[in-house]
Design a protein around this motif. Structure first.
Motif, PDB file in Angstrom:
ATOM      1  N   ARG A   1      86.278 120.687 -19.706  1.00 51.47           N
ATOM      2  CA  ARG A   1      87.653 120.394 -19.283  1.00 51.47           C
ATOM      3  C   ARG A   1      87.717 119.067 -18.528  1.00 51.47           C
ATOM      4  NH1 ARG A   1      91.512 118.461 -18.535  1.00 51.47           N
ATOM      5  NH2 ARG A   1      93.570 119.196 -17.912  1.00 51.47           N
TER       6      ARG A   1
ATOM      7  N   THR B   1      90.379 115.039 -21.294  1.00 48.10           N
ATOM      8  CA  THR B   1      91.486 114.098 -21.511  1.00 48.10           C
ATOM      9  C   THR B   1      90.943 112.707 -21.853  1.00 48.10           C
ATOM     10  OG1 THR B   1      92.794 115.400 -19.978  1.00 48.10           O
ATOM     11  CG2 THR B   1      93.663 113.248 -20.565  1.00 48.10           C
TER      12      THR B   1
ATOM     13  N   GLN C   1      93.258 100.632 -16.733  1.00 51.15           N
ATOM     14  CA  GLN C   1      93.864 100.787 -15.408  1.00 51.15           C
ATOM     15  C   GLN C   1      93.546 102.191 -14.913  1.00 51.15           C
ATOM     16  OE1 GLN C   1      98.116 101.243 -14.725  1.00 51.15           O
ATOM     17  NE2 GLN C   1      97.963  99.928 -12.945  1.00 51.15           N
TER      18      GLN C   1
ATOM     19  N   ASN D   1      90.195 110.909 -13.091  1.00 53.20           N
ATOM     20  CA  ASN D   1      89.651 111.812 -14.108  1.00 53.20           C
ATOM     21  C   ASN D   1      89.793 111.235 -15.524  1.00 53.20           C
ATOM     22  OD1 ASN D   1      90.657 114.367 -16.039  1.00 53.20           O
ATOM     23  ND2 ASN D   1      88.680 114.595 -15.050  1.00 53.20           N
TER      24      ASN D   1
ATOM     25  N   ALA E   1      95.890  97.339  -5.291  1.00 53.17           N
ATOM     26  CA  ALA E   1      95.040  97.702  -6.431  1.00 53.17           C
ATOM     27  C   ALA E   1      93.934  96.661  -6.573  1.00 53.17           C
ATOM     28  CB  ALA E   1      95.884  97.757  -7.695  1.00 53.17           C
TER      29      ALA E   1
ATOM     30  N   TYR F   1      89.219 110.747  -5.080  1.00 56.42           N
ATOM     31  CA  TYR F   1      90.579 110.274  -5.392  1.00 56.42           C
ATOM     32  C   TYR F   1      90.566 109.142  -6.418  1.00 56.42           C
ATOM     33  CZ  TYR F   1      91.277 112.874  -1.100  1.00 56.42           C
ATOM     34  OH  TYR F   1      91.279 113.862  -0.161  1.00 56.42           O
TER      35      TYR F   1
ATOM     36  N   SER G   1      88.783 106.210  -6.086  1.00 56.87           N
ATOM     37  CA  SER G   1      88.639 104.881  -5.485  1.00 56.87           C
ATOM     38  C   SER G   1      87.167 104.473  -5.483  1.00 56.87           C
ATOM     39  CB  SER G   1      89.153 104.880  -4.041  1.00 56.87           C
ATOM     40  OG  SER G   1      90.536 105.117  -4.039  1.00 56.87           O
TER      41      SER G   1
ATOM     42  N   ALA H   1      96.433 105.332 -15.322  1.00 56.20           N
ATOM     43  CA  ALA H   1      96.674 105.651 -13.914  1.00 56.20           C
ATOM     44  C   ALA H   1      98.082 106.194 -13.671  1.00 56.20           C
ATOM     45  CB  ALA H   1      96.444 104.413 -13.055  1.00 56.20           C
TER      46      ALA H   1
ATOM     47  N   GLY I   1      96.621 106.601 -21.952  1.00 55.75           N
ATOM     48  CA  GLY I   1      95.950 107.717 -21.286  1.00 55.75           C
ATOM     49  C   GLY I   1      96.846 108.366 -20.248  1.00 55.75           C
TER      50      GLY I   1
ATOM     51  N   ASN J   1     100.553 109.342 -18.413  1.00 54.61           N
ATOM     52  CA  ASN J   1     101.858 109.772 -18.920  1.00 54.61           C
ATOM     53  C   ASN J   1     102.888 108.683 -18.632  1.00 54.61           C
ATOM     54  OD1 ASN J   1     101.377 112.358 -20.022  1.00 54.61           O
ATOM     55  ND2 ASN J   1     101.216 113.212 -17.952  1.00 54.61           N
TER      56      ASN J   1
ATOM     57  N   ASN K   1      96.808 111.624 -24.723  1.00 56.05           N
ATOM     58  CA  ASN K   1      96.191 112.401 -23.633  1.00 56.05           C
ATOM     59  C   ASN K   1      96.291 113.913 -23.841  1.00 56.05           C
ATOM     60  OD1 ASN K   1      98.712 113.264 -22.547  1.00 56.05           O
ATOM     61  ND2 ASN K   1      98.894 111.407 -21.327  1.00 56.05           N
TER      62      ASN K   1
HETATM   63  P1  NAD Z   1      93.636 110.757 -10.769  1.00 55.40           P
HETATM   64  O1  NAD Z   1      94.440 111.045  -9.562  1.00 55.40           O
HETATM   65  O2  NAD Z   1      92.336 111.447 -10.979  1.00 55.40           O
HETATM   66  O3  NAD Z   1      93.344 109.171 -10.866  1.00 55.40           O
HETATM   67  C1  NAD Z   1      94.329 108.203 -10.725  1.00 55.40           C
HETATM   68  C2  NAD Z   1      93.630 106.837 -10.699  1.00 55.40           C
HETATM   69  O4  NAD Z   1      94.628 105.822 -10.715  1.00 55.40           O
HETATM   70  C3  NAD Z   1      92.775 106.604  -9.445  1.00 55.40           C
HETATM   71  O5  NAD Z   1      91.594 105.926  -9.802  1.00 55.40           O
HETATM   72  C4  NAD Z   1      93.655 105.675  -8.616  1.00 55.40           C
HETATM   73  O6  NAD Z   1      92.903 104.855  -7.732  1.00 55.40           O
HETATM   74  C5  NAD Z   1      94.292 104.853  -9.713  1.00 55.40           C
HETATM   75  N1  NAD Z   1      95.492 104.137  -9.330  1.00 55.40           N
HETATM   76  C6  NAD Z   1      96.553 104.572  -8.619  1.00 55.40           C
HETATM   77  N2  NAD Z   1      97.439 103.570  -8.456  1.00 55.40           N
HETATM   78  C7  NAD Z   1      96.920 102.486  -9.071  1.00 55.40           C
HETATM   79  C8  NAD Z   1      97.349 101.152  -9.265  1.00 55.40           C
HETATM   80  N3  NAD Z   1      98.518 100.718  -8.798  1.00 55.40           N
HETATM   81  N4  NAD Z   1      96.553 100.300  -9.955  1.00 55.40           N
HETATM   82  C9  NAD Z   1      95.359 100.715 -10.436  1.00 55.40           C
HETATM   83  N5  NAD Z   1      94.909 101.957 -10.309  1.00 55.40           N
HETATM   84  C10 NAD Z   1      95.680 102.839  -9.629  1.00 55.40           C
HETATM   85  O7  NAD Z   1      94.630 111.042 -12.000  1.00 55.40           O
HETATM   86  P2  NAD Z   1      94.252 111.426 -13.494  1.00 55.40           P
HETATM   87  O8  NAD Z   1      94.098 112.907 -13.585  1.00 55.40           O
HETATM   88  O9  NAD Z   1      93.173 110.539 -14.001  1.00 55.40           O
HETATM   89  O10 NAD Z   1      95.634 111.093 -14.241  1.00 55.40           O
HETATM   90  C11 NAD Z   1      96.002 109.759 -14.580  1.00 55.40           C
HETATM   91  C12 NAD Z   1      97.209 109.776 -15.504  1.00 55.40           C
HETATM   92  O11 NAD Z   1      96.932 110.569 -16.666  1.00 55.40           O
HETATM   93  C13 NAD Z   1      98.490 110.407 -14.916  1.00 55.40           C
HETATM   94  O12 NAD Z   1      99.587 109.748 -15.498  1.00 55.40           O
HETATM   95  C14 NAD Z   1      98.445 111.845 -15.404  1.00 55.40           C
HETATM   96  O13 NAD Z   1      99.715 112.444 -15.450  1.00 55.40           O
HETATM   97  C15 NAD Z   1      97.896 111.621 -16.808  1.00 55.40           C
HETATM   98  N6  NAD Z   1      97.267 112.802 -17.418  1.00 55.40           N
HETATM   99  C16 NAD Z   1      96.182 113.407 -16.842  1.00 55.40           C
HETATM  100  C17 NAD Z   1      95.582 114.483 -17.459  1.00 55.40           C
HETATM  101  C18 NAD Z   1      94.358 115.131 -16.904  1.00 55.40           C
HETATM  102  O14 NAD Z   1      93.824 116.032 -17.565  1.00 55.40           O
HETATM  103  N7  NAD Z   1      93.844 114.713 -15.750  1.00 55.40           N
HETATM  104  C19 NAD Z   1      96.102 114.976 -18.693  1.00 55.40           C
HETATM  105  C20 NAD Z   1      97.206 114.338 -19.265  1.00 55.40           C
HETATM  106  C21 NAD Z   1      97.779 113.245 -18.624  1.00 55.40           C
END
Ligand code: NAD
Length: 429
Positions: free
Chosen positions: A186, A190, A217, A221, A251, A272, A274, A305, A328, A330, A355
């Motif tokens: 899991r 994604t 970007q 995850n 950023a 998080y 970073s 992101a 990747g 949304n 995604n």
């Molecule tokens: P996450 O919280 O694990 O990671 C977010 C990343 O974005 C972090 O590295 C953060 O530092 C970075 N970030 C935030 N603001 C930024 C900026 N201005 N410039 C550059 N980097 C920045 O989130 P995630 O789970 O990886 O999800 C990311 C996107 O994917 C979201 O839109 C989420 O809705 C979508 N999504 C996630 C999943 C999933 O399974 N995790 C599934 C479908 C869609």
């Protein structure tokens, strides 16, 4: 004055646009413009200081034509019934594009998850289930984690549900922790799903992945496993990733002249997403401020992101070399930027296809819960690859056949399948 519309009105407009392209019967379109069921309820929670705080909970089941509703529960201060409605509708299209026997749903609680303690969170999760358990379940509606919720919280919710129905029912909730009914794969799902769609796009565009470069970007995850997949599965080179620096409130983009090493960067990244600047700098990484990732001279851009990152302004900075944008995250591309990408002939892999790996492995989790037999990580990822490859190709074929952009083609496939299920069940003729 600029017209302001909420997320649900936007979701309805997108739907109306495709309903018109599909020449959908207006009576059928009217059914799909609205959620089938909506729940709003109050959850009294005993706080750690002994007081009682009243929370609001939502659950929206947009469609269960193709199977039980499916979608996450958000704990976020900006949550409203309308954001939940929009997200529930988008889930219907996402499960449909991945051809999962599921519908679309979403839930929420307007609360800042970080503002309540661990034990208060547990009571809130159990309280949410106390209100909703009669209307969810493996054959009705299967919640999962989303913004502000996590596997531990899903574990509590599954436990509360099981207690109320009087039997262990892991399939009522997905995104559970490993060892508590969760599925292997899991975490990677994604990001690897993104890469499977990129591989298929390269195949059609006749791009050699081993000679291809990418800029990403984010490094959470999704982006971590997209970066790992791009180098380890495709054999390509990731030139940069970026992340948000919570201390400096800016950023940063991390690049390396030989391409980044995603496993190394992952080892110096916190929960998080970073990256540790000092350790990266010591390892020879160049760190630039801002969103320079978007202007890199690469073949593939992967916004992984946030929403709205490729907009009317930033789209102008995209290099002529870019051939593919794999969404990747949304909603990373605004409608205005979408028009520019179309006119420049850049191949777009729309978010709800790109995604869909996450919800696909959530579905696999439910299947394994039903069987009470668990697959190896390898089995999960192979099945994921098969599902995503078929999904990509069904959209690509629609785009070719109808001469439309990938995003429109994806909506056409997804909505067409839901309408077909409604016909087969005799809901419409
Ligand atoms: P996450 O919280 O694990 O990671 C977010 C990343 O974005 C972090 O590295 C953060 O530092 C970075 N970030 C935030 N603001 C930024 C900026 N201005 N410039 C550059 N980097 C920045 O989130 P995630 O789970 O990886 O999800 C990311 C996107 O994917 C979201 O839109 C989420 O809705 C979508 N999504 C996630 C999943 C999933 O399974 N995790 C599934 C479908 C869609």
């Amino acid at each position: 004055m600029a017209e302001s519309i909420n997320a649900f009105q936007m979701a309805q407009r997108q739907f109306d646009h495709v309903a018109q392209m599909l020449n959908l019967d207006p009576q059928v379109a009217e059914i799909l413009r609205w959620p089938t069921r909506e729940f709003a309820f109050r959850i009294p929670v005993r706080m750690d200081d002994g007081s009682i705080r009243l929370f609001t909970g939502y659950r929206v089941q947009h469609s269960d034509a193709r199977g039980p509703a499916k979608g996450g529960i958000r704990f976020h201060s900006a949550e409203t019934m309308d954001t939940v409605r929009a997200l529930a509708m988008w889930m219907t299209w996402k499960t449909s594009i991945a051809d999962l026997p599921l519908g679309g749903g979403k839930g929420g609680v307007p609360v800042d998850s970080a503002s309540i303690s661990f034990t208060e969170k547990e009571r809130l999760c159990r309280g949410w289930i106390d209100q909703m358990w009669r209307n969810i379940g493996p054959r009705q509606d299967v919640p999962a984690p989303d913004v502000g919720t996590n596997p531990q919280m899903m574990g509590w919710m599954m436990d509360q549900y099981s207690k109320l129905v009087g039997q262990y029912t892991p399939g009522a909730i997905t995104g559970k922790p490993l060892g508590g009914g969760g599925s292997l794969g899991r975490t990677e799902a994604t990001g690897y799903g993104v890469i499977f769609t990129v591989r298929e796009a390269m195949n059609h565009l006749k791009i050699d992945p081993t000679k291809a470069t990418a800029a990403l970007q984010g490094f959470g995850n999704v982006a971590q496993y997209a970066a790992i997949g791009f180098s380890e599965i495709l054999g390509g080179k990731v030139m940069c990733v970026s992340c948000w620096d919570r201390q400096d409130k800016i950023a940063h983009t991390f690049s390396h002249p030989d391409g980044i090493n995603p496993r190394f960067l992952q080892s110096i990244t916190d929960q998080y997403g970073s990256i540790d600047k000092n350790k990266a700098r010591a390892a020879g990484y160049l760190i630039e401020d801002g969103d320079i990732w978007i202007a890199k001279d690469v073949d593939v851009l992967i916004p992984g992101a946030l929403e709205g990152q490729i907009n009317g302004e930033s789209v102008k900075r995209i290099s002529d070399r870019v051939k593919i944008i794999a969404e990747g995250a949304n909603g990373p591309t605004t409608p205005e930027a979408d028009e520019t990408l179309k006119s420049r002939g850049i191949f777009n892999i729309p978010d709800f296809l790109c995604n869909a790996g996450g919800v696909t492995v959530s579905y696999f989790e439910g299947v394994q819960n039903d069987m009470n037999y668990y697959w190896t990580q390898d089995e999960v990822l192979k099945r994921l690859d098969t599902k995503i490859t078929i999904a990509f190709n069904s959209v690509f074929e629609m785009a070719q056949k109808e001469g439309v952009y990938m995003r429109d083609a994806a909506y056409m496939v997804a909505i067409g399948r839901v309408v077909k299920a409604m016909e087969l069940r005799g809901w419409i003729s």
